[in-house]
Design an enzyme around this catalytic site. Sequence first.
Site, short mmCIF file in Angstrom:
data_model
loop_
_atom_site.label_atom_id
_atom_site.label_comp_id
_atom_site.label_asym_id
_atom_site.label_seq_id
_atom_site.Cartn_x
_atom_site.Cartn_y
_atom_site.Cartn_z
N LYS A 170 60.83 -84.84 10.31
CA LYS A 170 61.94 -85.21 9.42
C LYS A 170 62.29 -84.15 8.38
CE LYS A 170 63.29 -88.30 10.89
NZ LYS A 170 63.83 -88.36 12.31
N GLY A 173 64.19 -81.38 9.20
CA GLY A 173 65.39 -80.63 9.58
C GLY A 173 65.26 -79.92 10.92
N TRP A 227 68.48 -79.77 13.06
CA TRP A 227 69.46 -78.90 12.41
C TRP A 227 69.15 -77.42 12.71
CZ3 TRP A 227 70.10 -78.90 6.31
CH2 TRP A 227 71.27 -78.24 5.97
N THR A 240 58.14 -78.09 17.61
CA THR A 240 56.88 -78.83 17.54
C THR A 240 56.58 -79.26 16.11
OG1 THR A 240 54.50 -78.68 17.94
CG2 THR A 240 55.55 -76.67 17.21
N HIS A 241 55.78 -80.33 16.00
CA HIS A 241 55.25 -80.73 14.69
C HIS A 241 53.74 -80.45 14.62
CE1 HIS A 241 59.10 -82.60 14.13
NE2 HIS A 241 58.87 -83.58 14.97
N SER A 268 63.05 -90.48 5.11
CA SER A 268 63.61 -90.23 6.44
C SER A 268 62.67 -90.76 7.52
CB SER A 268 63.84 -88.73 6.60
OG SER A 268 64.45 -88.45 7.81
N MET A 302 77.20 -82.85 13.57
CA MET A 302 76.07 -83.21 14.43
C MET A 302 75.98 -84.73 14.62
SD MET A 302 73.23 -80.29 13.58
CE MET A 302 72.09 -80.78 14.85
S1 PPS Z 1 62.57 -85.18 13.81
O1 PPS Z 1 62.69 -86.54 14.40
O2 PPS Z 1 61.26 -85.01 13.13
O3 PPS Z 1 62.84 -84.11 14.74
O4 PPS Z 1 63.69 -85.16 12.66
P1 PPS Z 1 64.28 -83.84 11.97
O5 PPS Z 1 65.39 -83.32 12.79
O6 PPS Z 1 63.19 -82.90 11.60
O7 PPS Z 1 64.84 -84.41 10.60
C1 PPS Z 1 65.80 -85.41 10.55
C2 PPS Z 1 66.42 -85.34 9.17
O8 PPS Z 1 67.26 -84.17 9.08
C3 PPS Z 1 68.58 -84.58 8.78
N1 PPS Z 1 69.55 -83.69 9.42
C4 PPS Z 1 70.45 -82.97 8.74
N2 PPS Z 1 70.66 -82.81 7.42
C5 PPS Z 1 71.68 -82.00 7.05
N3 PPS Z 1 72.48 -81.37 7.93
C6 PPS Z 1 72.30 -81.48 9.26
N4 PPS Z 1 73.08 -80.86 10.12
C7 PPS Z 1 71.23 -82.31 9.71
N5 PPS Z 1 70.77 -82.65 10.94
C8 PPS Z 1 69.74 -83.49 10.73
C9 PPS Z 1 68.65 -85.98 9.35
O9 PPS Z 1 69.77 -86.68 8.86
C10 PPS Z 1 67.32 -86.54 8.90
O10 PPS Z 1 67.27 -86.75 7.50
P2 PPS Z 1 67.67 -88.14 6.81
O11 PPS Z 1 67.28 -87.96 5.36
O12 PPS Z 1 66.92 -89.23 7.49
O13 PPS Z 1 69.14 -88.28 6.99
#
Ligand code: PPS
Length: 282
Positions: A56, A58, A61, A104-105, A135, A230
């Site tokens: 969670k 990013g 992204w 990966t995590h 998140s 996205m």
């Molecule tokens: S995972 O399941 O662990 O792979 O999730 P991960 O992608 O690491 O994290 C998900 C959170 O990143 C936010 N997110 C973004 N924020 C800003 N801009 C973009 N483009 C973007 N893409 C993903 C996503 O909304 C999750 O955060 P939260 O706070 O839940 O919205």
Amino acid sequence: MELIQVADDVGDEMTLVSYNGRRYPLFPGSMQTRPLEKIPSVEIRSDDIIVCTFPKSGTHWVCEMVRLLVAGQLDQDIGKGFHVIEGFSEDTYKDLPSPRILNTHLLFNELPKQVKENKPRIVYVTRNPKDVTVSYFNHVKKLSYNYSGEWKNFVRPSLEGKFDYGSWFDYVKDWEEVKKTTDVPILTLNYEDMKEDAFREMKKMQTFLGTERSDDFLQKVCDRCSFASMKNSKEPLSQIMYRKGETGDWKNWFTVAQNEWFDQIYREKMKDCPLEFRYTLK
Ligand code: PPS
């Protein structure tokens, strides 16, 4: 590898996978293909790019930014796909053309053995732990964890590392130590920095990855990878994965008491680690 039930503060349980003393989510099909046991022998190429994050932070992204940056063109596909090293069988990514973008995590020492030999480039991404916890709670509630618990009973065990991938504190401290000693190239990015100025962070990725895209193209990648763009993609689970995309949503969740507890545990756990995070952006 076994399925286990892990309880929150009042006994509400979630289903996780336990393997070698660590806890993982139940990725689709993972019990059948048993990727956890095979991780050490997964083949890694020297031109792979591996995005490493605590869940969670990013991941989607950054994977998308890196993918478009490397491809040098904007296309319709989106998402980190089945390229999660510990989530899916190696068959889902082993024949991809180079450079592969894996994610990966896992902790550094849990990565496939060939990471240390072949030295792929690692893009390591951090995010402030309060927003990570919010998140993650929303993630757990909507995906296949079978968890019906409440936020107030989730925060403490989550930050203490009871759930999948363990403690955020242990994860970031481990990577800080790894960065001091390894010769595997690592670029550290931060979610809040990307929220503040995605173009600036994209330029760092460009320098690290050695691509030579124009500023105009980099800006287009930033736009294509905006949260709204996205979230509106056709990626499966996009409505779950792209939830809010903000810095500071934790204020809508943490009570005053939880926040005080958090500040205390942060001070204790991070006393020997100078890392600082931003919890709001102006
Ligand atoms: S995972 O399941 O662990 O792979 O999730 P991960 O992608 O690491 O994290 C998900 C959170 O990143 C936010 N997110 C973004 N924020 C800003 N801009 C973009 N483009 C973007 N893409 C993903 C996503 O909304 C999750 O955060 P939260 O706070 O839940 O919205």
